[in-house]
Design an enzyme around this catalytic site. Structure first.
Site, PDB file in Angstrom:
ATOM      1  CB  THR A 157       3.981 -13.661   8.536  1.00  0.00           C
ATOM      2  OG1 THR A 157       4.423 -12.741   7.532  1.00  0.00           O
ATOM      3  CG2 THR A 157       3.882 -15.054   7.921  1.00  0.00           C
TER       4      THR A 157
ATOM      5  CD  GLU B 265      -1.329  -9.302  -0.234  1.00  0.00           C
ATOM      6  OE1 GLU B 265      -0.394  -8.783   0.399  1.00  0.00           O
ATOM      7  OE2 GLU B 265      -2.518  -8.944  -0.116  1.00  0.00           O
ATOM      8  N   GLY B 266       0.441 -13.441  -2.011  1.00  0.00           N
ATOM      9  CA  GLY B 266       1.493 -14.186  -1.338  1.00  0.00           C
ATOM     10  C   GLY B 266       2.087 -13.426  -0.172  1.00  0.00           C
TER      11      GLY B 266
ATOM     12  N   PRO C  85       1.179   5.341  -6.930  1.00  0.00           N
ATOM     13  CG  PRO C  85       0.078   7.316  -7.458  1.00  0.00           C
ATOM     14  CD  PRO C  85      -0.082   5.832  -7.505  1.00  0.00           C
TER      15      PRO C  85
ATOM     16  CD  GLU D 199       6.029  -4.311   5.124  1.00  0.00           C
ATOM     17  OE1 GLU D 199       5.405  -3.267   4.860  1.00  0.00           O
ATOM     18  OE2 GLU D 199       5.556  -5.243   5.800  1.00  0.00           O
ATOM     19  CB  ILE D 200       7.637  -3.877  -2.513  1.00  0.00           C
ATOM     20  CG1 ILE D 200       7.016  -5.232  -2.868  1.00  0.00           C
ATOM     21  CG2 ILE D 200       9.029  -4.049  -1.960  1.00  0.00           C
ATOM     22  CD1 ILE D 200       7.785  -5.947  -3.953  1.00  0.00           C
ATOM     23  N   GLY D 201       4.279  -3.051  -1.576  1.00  0.00           N
ATOM     24  CA  GLY D 201       3.015  -2.628  -2.150  1.00  0.00           C
ATOM     25  C   GLY D 201       2.119  -3.728  -2.677  1.00  0.00           C
ATOM     26  CE  LYS D 202       3.533  -9.642  -0.932  1.00  0.00           C
ATOM     27  NZ  LYS D 202       4.600  -8.910  -0.215  1.00  0.00           N
TER      28      LYS D 202
ATOM     29  CE  LYS E 139      -0.600 -12.145   3.238  1.00  0.00           C
ATOM     30  NZ  LYS E 139       0.210 -11.269   2.369  1.00  0.00           N
TER      31      LYS E 139
END
Length: 234
Positions: free
Chosen positions: A37, A105-106, A196, A8-11, A33
């Site tokens: 999950t 994307e992991g 941002p 939950e950090i913007g990947k 992907k």
């Protein structure tokens, strides 16, 4: 390969920003992907969010598990087979035959387990010989997590393209401001973007303009990390 130093950090928004710039440049883009999950079968997943923001990309999801957990744990709880790194690498290779750019994307961080054998996203990157873009948080604690991820990549002889701050706060605190210089110095990789907070809620045309502004030329944008950091050095 796009990984995070946490969850939950913007990947996904970072993936979409890279994809949007590539699509705008006329490149054929695929987004893979390996393990989704925390999403029900009837809900849109991360690849759907990327497509909604970036435009026409090929979407590929190898497995979906309902619990918001590490892929191996979520697969086990759901009674479903896990995703093997070799399968993910093969899927990326197949997509690369028909696309100019494939973004993988992991889930979570670089060493989150995909299966009971201990396979990870790092194994997928190693099998493909693909560079990894790290997505990190802005504030306190990010230096350690980002540096550990960079060190894990170096030990495995996997190229690290750089780091992107996935959610830059509207009012950055002292740690966030200092980390603009400290992140690349500590991790030994360049800062390639600062996205941002809330950027993922923009309509596609505005999202593309923001991606161009906030990602570095290496990723197709115009962002100048040194100039941005200088604004907060006083």
């Amino acid at each position: 390969m796009i990984t995070g130093t946490g969850t939950e950090i913007g990947k996904t928004v970072t993936t979409a920003a890279v994809a949007a710039l590539a699509v705008a440049a006329g490149r054929a883009v695929a987004v893979l992907k390996p393990a989704q999950t925390g999403v029900r079968p009837d809900e849109p997943g991360d690849v759907d969010q990327v497509a909604a923001l970036a435009g026409p990309v090929t979407r590929r999801e190898l497995a979906r598990y309902p619990d918001p957990l590490a892929p191996e744990t979520a697969a086990r709880r759901a009674g479903l087979p896990p995703v093997r790194p070799a399968v993910a690498a093969a899927a990326a290779t197949e997509l690369a035959d028909r696309h100019d750019l494939v973004l993988v994307e992991g889930a979570g961080g670089l060493l989150v387990r995909f299966d009971e054998r201990g396979g990870t996203l790092a194994d997928v990157a190693w099998a493909l010989g693909a560079p990894v873009l790290m997505v990190a948080t802005a504030g306190l604690g990010t230096l350690n997590a980002t540096t550990l991820t960079a060190e894990a990549l170096r030990r495995r002889k996997i190229a690290c393209a750089g780091v992107v701050i996935g959610s830059w706060p509207e009012e950055p605190d002292l740690a966030s401001r200092c980390n603009l210089a400290d992140l690349p110095a500590s991790a030994g990789v360049p800062l390639l973007g600062v996205l941002p907070a809330g950027m993922g809620k923009l309509p596609p045309p505005d999202f593309l303009a923001a991606a161009r502004r906030w990602l570095a030329p290496e990723l197709g944008g115009e962002f100048d990390a040194a100039d941005f950091a200088a604004r907060f050095s006083a």
